[in-house]
Structures are given as C-alpha cells and as structure tokens.
Write a protein that holds these residues in place. Sequence first.
Motif, PDB file in Angstrom:
ATOM      1  N   VAL A 164       0.846  -1.200   0.000  1.00 11.53           N
ATOM      2  CA  VAL A 164       0.000   0.000   0.000  1.00 11.53           C
ATOM      3  C   VAL A 164       0.884   1.254   0.000  1.00 11.53           C
ATOM      4  N   ALA A 190       2.287   1.706  -3.427  1.00 20.31           N
ATOM      5  CA  ALA A 190       1.279   2.247  -4.334  1.00 20.31           C
ATOM      6  C   ALA A 190       1.068   3.734  -4.077  1.00 20.31           C
ATOM      7  N   ALA A 191       1.092   4.133  -2.804  1.00 19.88           N
ATOM      8  CA  ALA A 191       0.767   5.511  -2.453  1.00 19.88           C
ATOM      9  C   ALA A 191       1.823   6.503  -2.933  1.00 19.88           C
ATOM     10  N   LEU A 239      -4.449  -1.291  -6.667  1.00 25.45           N
ATOM     11  CA  LEU A 239      -4.365  -0.272  -5.614  1.00 25.45           C
ATOM     12  C   LEU A 239      -4.115   1.119  -6.194  1.00 25.45           C
ATOM     13  N   VAL A 247      -4.904   5.082  -0.806  1.00 24.03           N
ATOM     14  CA  VAL A 247      -3.807   5.409  -1.722  1.00 24.03           C
ATOM     15  C   VAL A 247      -4.151   6.665  -2.522  1.00 24.03           C
ATOM     16  N   ARG A 265      -2.062  10.143  -2.701  1.00 23.88           N
ATOM     17  CA  ARG A 265      -1.496  10.639  -3.962  1.00 23.88           C
ATOM     18  C   ARG A 265      -2.009  12.034  -4.288  1.00 23.88           C
ATOM     19  N   CYS A 304       4.438  12.306  -7.766  1.00 17.51           N
ATOM     20  CA  CYS A 304       4.470  11.345  -6.663  1.00 17.51           C
ATOM     21  C   CYS A 304       5.801  11.483  -5.918  1.00 17.51           C
ATOM     22  N   THR A 320       5.860   9.541   2.145  1.00 18.55           N
ATOM     23  CA  THR A 320       4.674   8.800   1.721  1.00 18.55           C
ATOM     24  C   THR A 320       3.939   8.208   2.912  1.00 18.55           C
ATOM     25  N   LEU A 365       0.114   8.935   3.874  1.00 14.57           N
ATOM     26  CA  LEU A 365      -0.912   7.898   4.034  1.00 14.57           C
ATOM     27  C   LEU A 365      -1.667   8.088   5.340  1.00 14.57           C
TER      28      LEU A 365
END
Length: 523
Positions: A224, A227-228, A253, A432, A436, A446, A492, A496
């Motif tokens: 996760v 992905a984030a 995700l 996610v 982002r 990102c 990140t 999250l």
Amino acid sequence: MSIATVSCRAQFGLSAPPVQVEVSLNAGLPVFSMVGLPATVVRESKERVRAALLHSHFEFPAGRITVSLAPADLPKSGGRFDLPIALGILMASGQLRVRRAGRELGRIEFFGELGLSGELRPVSGMFLAAVHATRAGHDVILPAANADEVSVLVQSTVAAGMRRTFIFPARHLLSVCAHLDGSAPLPPLETGEASEPTAGRDASEPSLDLRDVRGQTLAKRALVIAAAGSHSVLMIGPPGVGKSMLARRLPGLLPSLSESESLEVAAIASASGCGFQPASFGRRPVRTPHHTASAVALVGGGSRARPGEISLAHRGVLFLDELLEYDRRALEALREPLESGVVHVTRAALRAEYPAEFQLVAAMNPCPCGRLGDPGGQCRCTPPEVSRYRARVSGPLLERLDIHLEMPRVQVGEFGEPACARESSAMAASRVARARDRQVRRQGVCNARLDDARIEQHCSTDPNGHAVLERAVQQFGFSARARQRILKLARTIADLEGEDAATISAVHVSEAISYRLLDRRTG
Ligand SMILES: [Zn+2]
C-alpha cells in the motif's frame, strides 16, 4: 508528365511525421523506381502494388513511374505505403478521379499494405499514426483489420466533444477508389463499434483482491505504501510465499489512468509493434518479462528503435521475478530510467525518446537454496553464502529500490483470520488515492519522483525524525542516495496517515528505515 500526391505518415519513436507520396508518370522505357530512402519492405511494395492494380482490373501504366516518399531523410518501413502508392499511380494515370471524398484530398491520410489481389492488410503502429492524423485535423482511410485498434480513439475524441475528423475502414483497394470517386462512400467508424473500452473504470483484473491474500500483514502494508508514493519494491522470500500473487495486486491499488494517460500508454504499445489491445485501454499495464530478456528487450532499441518492457510498463508495473536470474547488463540498464522516467534509444543517427515511468517490483529468494527462514525447510546455507548471494544485487540498483521487503512463510495461525478482517483492494485504493492527491497538490508529482531540490523543500523532518535518520545513517552506513530514498518513503508514510503537516516525524522515518534491509553496511 503527370504528378499525383497522396498523404501518409512514417513512424519514429512516438512521433509519426507526415510523408507525402508523390507519383510521377513520364514517357519512356518502362521503369518503376522509388526514391526517399525506402527500406527493403517498401521496395517490395512495388511488386505488391503492381499485382494489386492488375488484379483489380486497372492498367499498370507503361513508361517511367517514379515514386518519391518525402521527406527523404526520414526512415520508412512497413507496408503502410502500398495504398498511397497505388492511389497515386491511379490518379496520375487518370484511372481515378477524386470527386466527392468528404474533404479535400490533402486532408485525407491513407494507410494500408496491399495483398496481391488488392485487399487491404493491417499495418503496425496504426493507432499512433491515427492519433497524429486526427490531431492534424485529417481524415484517415485505413485497413478494416485496424479498425478495432483505433475505435478507442474515436470514442475518446467523441467523448471529449472534439470530433472534427473521420476514420474510414476499408477492405479493398476498389472500395477506397469508390469512396474517392463518389460512387460508393465508405461509412465512417463509429463509437458503438468498439469492443469494450472506456478508460479508467477497470484498473486491473477485478478478481485480484488484496482481501484474498492471507497473512502477510507487513507485506500488504508495504504494498500500500509503494502504491501511495509510486515506490519500487524488492520482495525477498522463499518460493511459493506469494511474491507474485502480491505483485499482481499492485495495479488494483493504483488510481485509474486518465484519458490522456490511457492514450499515451496505448501509443507506446502501438509503437512497440506488438500491437495494442483495445480491451486493455485505460488499464495500467503490468509487464512481466522473462529473466532471459535481453537488455534491448527490457529498455528498448534494436534495428527499429522500438520501446522496451520498461516503456510498455509506463504508468504501470514492471515485475521482475527471480531478479538474480536476469542478465546483469540488462539490470544495470534500468538504473538511469528508474531515476529519470525516460529512456533514450538510438538507431543510426536518430534518437528516439520513450517515457518509462514504471513502478519496479522485483522478487528474489532469501538464500541460494531458497529455504532460509522457512520453518519447515532445511536451509543449510552458511551466513557468508547468504550475504554473497544477496550482494549479487548491484549496489546502485539496490539504492534505487525504496522498499526491501522480507516475506516469511505464512504461519498456520494466520490462515484462520477471517476474510472480513482483511482490507479489500477497494478500501486500500481509496487511502492510496487520498495520499497521492496530497502529493500532487503539494508538489505536482508522486514522492518517488521527487528530485534532490524538491526533497529539501517537501521532505523536512521534525527534530526527532531528523535525529532518528542521522543515527541510522551512521549506524548502518547508508549512502547519500539511500538517505534521500528513506526521506521520500517517510514522506509517503506520513501522507498515508493523512497528515497535512509539513514535517515528517520519527515514527515515519523509523518505518521507512525498516524497509531498507539490504544496503545496511553494518549492524
Ligand atoms: Zn538456504
């Protein structure tokens, strides 16, 4: 002497420069010559054009025929120029008079390889050519077999309210002639004919849900995070522990591709020559090249300067299973694009640039025998053997992998955990997406794509976080690059959590450090 000009396009990299096919007929000995640097395939088109004209009951003009493909310095390949050459000959010899073609001839582009009896055969890279042609405000006449591929383009221009041009699929040279002389106009390609596209609804195979993965709580958390922030991951674990099962759930995700991203991904697939599947339009690509893949296959190049796996994985996932089995040179070639997100491919004097913003997910065994840490396995590898094995991942590549994830075999107890207790892909994907959004609002990209200057600006730590990071750098001997990667990953983790605060705390930094297992020099 009479001359006719017909429009087409060549292809180089992701560009499709216009090509004018000029045909000139002169009195004299029968000669059919072509100028404008045609490749062998284009020279062969002479024979196909001659046969197609004769089988379609046209006359092949006597005398001197000169075909020029301009501009001359552009490399040209493929059979796509057959149709424009044949039409040029028919017009120059007065066998075809363009009367009602919907718009003037100079604003129509023609593509198609001719079969010997005059039927139109599909050409590669058609999607890319059609994108450029419609942007230029031109209509396109193409082989019916390419219609499926370009139908998503029609759909997206109609959806955007930007339809100014039409695409006409045709099956035979004769039907193109009937369209041009007004006797039987071709029906334009409509949106309803598309098989099943639409961007952005279906980012991955729906059956692959995170909820179905039992145990592996830490690994799912790391996935996760990856992905984030679009971070690259190296999974280390014994065979059968679910490394590839987890990797295949990463696209689910990630947020859906936007319309313009979908078109970009489709254009790369079209340029690769391996074709583009309309059904996959709008999905994030997942590429899983075999470990026997060469450096050219991975990064692109070859005699036609085609995009490689890393570009085909643009905006998606590149999964390299059994990382140590890949050719070392091939892996080294990934370093630069991992950093820059683009790859340059050269062919003769020309240089093509392809985007390559892929998320790398790699997997490897924990030790030479693969059973280290496996409660049921009997690993007899000695510690020096294990470190020698792990050191085979080159330092510079390792530095560019943000998350090193040890995946132990799932304990029996974890299998009992009920499915409802596990987070679904949809739930994780919404977390996610929020993380982002925060990144894009703050810095436009990102976290994994932050450069040094922007790390300075956007990844500041609070005093405790700073102290934890500096202690770890000293204790484990992390390189400057690894330190920057830790900061981006910590950013990140904070994103999250939903913290809009400018600083990163000690908790975030500690977790980020826990994912850097393989490049610790001490401790
Ligand atoms: Zn072992």
